[in-house]
Design a protein around this motif. Sequence first.
Motif, mmCIF file in Angstrom:
data_model
loop_
_atom_site.group_PDB
_atom_site.id
_atom_site.type_symbol
_atom_site.label_atom_id
_atom_site.label_comp_id
_atom_site.label_asym_id
_atom_site.label_seq_id
_atom_site.Cartn_x
_atom_site.Cartn_y
_atom_site.Cartn_z
ATOM 1 N N SER A 121 13.891 7.808 -6.079
ATOM 2 C CA SER A 121 13.884 9.099 -6.766
ATOM 3 C C SER A 121 13.233 10.190 -5.927
ATOM 4 C CB SER A 121 13.188 8.960 -8.127
ATOM 5 O OG SER A 121 13.028 10.198 -8.751
ATOM 6 N N ALA A 142 12.033 2.419 -7.279
ATOM 7 C CA ALA A 142 11.701 3.713 -7.894
ATOM 8 C C ALA A 142 11.443 4.782 -6.848
ATOM 9 C CB ALA A 142 10.483 3.566 -8.801
ATOM 10 N N ALA A 143 11.063 4.387 -5.627
ATOM 11 C CA ALA A 143 10.823 5.361 -4.561
ATOM 12 C C ALA A 143 12.098 6.095 -4.171
ATOM 13 C CB ALA A 143 10.226 4.675 -3.336
ATOM 14 N N ARG A 199 4.826 5.760 -5.447
ATOM 15 C CA ARG A 199 5.573 4.709 -6.163
ATOM 16 C C ARG A 199 5.413 3.329 -5.528
ATOM 17 N NH1 ARG A 199 10.381 6.886 -9.820
ATOM 18 N NH2 ARG A 199 9.729 9.046 -10.010
ATOM 19 N N ASP A 207 5.474 11.661 -4.083
ATOM 20 C CA ASP A 207 6.043 10.617 -4.933
ATOM 21 C C ASP A 207 6.480 9.407 -4.108
ATOM 22 O OD1 ASP A 207 6.961 9.400 -7.182
ATOM 23 O OD2 ASP A 207 8.419 10.927 -7.719
ATOM 24 N N CYS A 219 1.715 2.211 -5.923
ATOM 25 C CA CYS A 219 1.372 1.833 -7.289
ATOM 26 C C CYS A 219 2.039 0.513 -7.667
ATOM 27 C CB CYS A 219 1.782 2.936 -8.257
ATOM 28 S SG CYS A 219 1.156 2.719 -9.931
ATOM 29 N N GLY A 220 3.278 0.300 -7.203
ATOM 30 C CA GLY A 220 3.952 -0.965 -7.467
ATOM 31 C C GLY A 220 3.229 -2.133 -6.833
ATOM 32 N N TYR A 239 3.417 11.538 -11.399
ATOM 33 C CA TYR A 239 4.820 11.263 -11.708
ATOM 34 C C TYR A 239 5.277 9.976 -11.026
ATOM 35 C CZ TYR A 239 9.819 12.318 -12.313
ATOM 36 O OH TYR A 239 11.146 12.275 -12.658
ATOM 37 N N GLY A 240 4.834 9.778 -9.793
ATOM 38 C CA GLY A 240 5.185 8.551 -9.075
ATOM 39 C C GLY A 240 4.597 7.316 -9.722
ATOM 40 N N GLY A 267 8.636 -0.844 -7.670
ATOM 41 C CA GLY A 267 8.036 0.308 -7.008
ATOM 42 C C GLY A 267 8.877 0.820 -5.858
ATOM 43 N N GLY A 308 6.712 6.561 -12.783
ATOM 44 C CA GLY A 308 8.010 6.018 -12.404
ATOM 45 C C GLY A 308 7.947 4.600 -11.900
ATOM 46 N N ALA A 309 6.861 4.238 -11.214
ATOM 47 C CA ALA A 309 6.739 2.892 -10.659
ATOM 48 C C ALA A 309 6.441 1.853 -11.730
ATOM 49 C CB ALA A 309 5.646 2.870 -9.595
#
Length: 405
Positions: free
Chosen positions: A153, A150-151, A301, A297, A304-305, A355-356, A147, A359-360
């Motif tokens: 991005s 991915a942040a 991310r 986002d 959510c992670g 989207y976040g 997570g 991605g996470a």
Amino acid sequence: MGAGSPRRGAGPPDGGWGWAVLGACFVVTGFAYGFPKAVSVFFRALMRDFGAGYSDTAWVSSIMLAMLYGTGPVSSILVTRFGCRPVMLVGGLLASAGMVLASFATRLLELYLTAGVLTGLGLALNFQPSLIMLGLYFERRRPLANGLAAAGSPVFLSALSPLGQQLLEHFGWRGGFLLLGGLLLHCCACGAVMRPPPGPGPRPRGDSTDGAPGEAEAEAERAGLRLREAPSGGRSRRRLLDVAVCADRAFGVYAVTKFLMALGLFVPAILLVNYAKDAGVPDADAAFLLSIVGFVDIVARPACGALAGLARLRPHVAYLFSLALMANGLTDLSSARARSYGALVAFCVAFGLSYGMVGALQFEVLMAAVGSHRFPSALGLVLLVEAVAVLIGPPSAARTGGSSA
């Protein structure tokens, strides 16, 4: 050896030098995902100079993304053969060279080959090795690490989009491409910190004398890219790409899902700025819409992670991923009604959140489905499947939007 001395046992260190690797992965992920979208700021200038339409200019970002995904198996093979660090160093040089050469382009075809193919290949040779190395350093904290990485991005998207607009206004698209090419050299610095994690073994890393495994071999062993015995015995050869993972039902479902997802996932981010400009939004405000997506986002991310890492939710992370995909699809459907700036801002907030989440969770779900030992090969194959989708999606959407305008 420096930060993170060898652990007792064979598990990943879950810290130590892994935090430096996580920081490098954060930067690489930011460039890999944020850069193709941020380039869309230059589309109107490219359309004017080359007399092209939306669909033609959208191919620049689509080719870049297609190379990022489509060269996944190549990246897997190179990592197995040479190790993560040298592959990433070469990738950083290629990514930078592509944008520098693109600043001298006189035709769209030259942009496709330089900014699209060359820079996309360079980003690919950084992105996948960084994810593989991150998986070698984290196990218990892996959802959180994914997570946080991915942040990168949304952070880079929030920064690169306004930066690209400023470069365009002060130096034109050619000067902007040249300066962005210099910025991509930071990928080389990220590759320099990607040393293999400490592990058990009688020989130090990098010592390949007398047939002992060197850095690439040790790294491949810990990544699950094992050496296997040849049928004749006595000699061994490396399994550069484990295509047997394709027979796994969970992998098949995941690959089909990612293909359908990638058809539309990147369309809003690539076409949003030009869509807003056509709706009468000032250029600076239109570019800021991508920053809004990025700001939301950034929060989504890591949150959510961390949520996916909870003991009660981690066994059900695939369902959380499915929920994120459904939310993202519904958000995209609502975008057709967004014409005012307020409606576009609301769309950006909802899109950035869903989207976040996607991605996470996407790589955590893949690793949970196939196991860490098959993750490098599975990742390369999934990225190849996605490449076809990202090559089709944005240009098709641009053509449809252009014909209906």
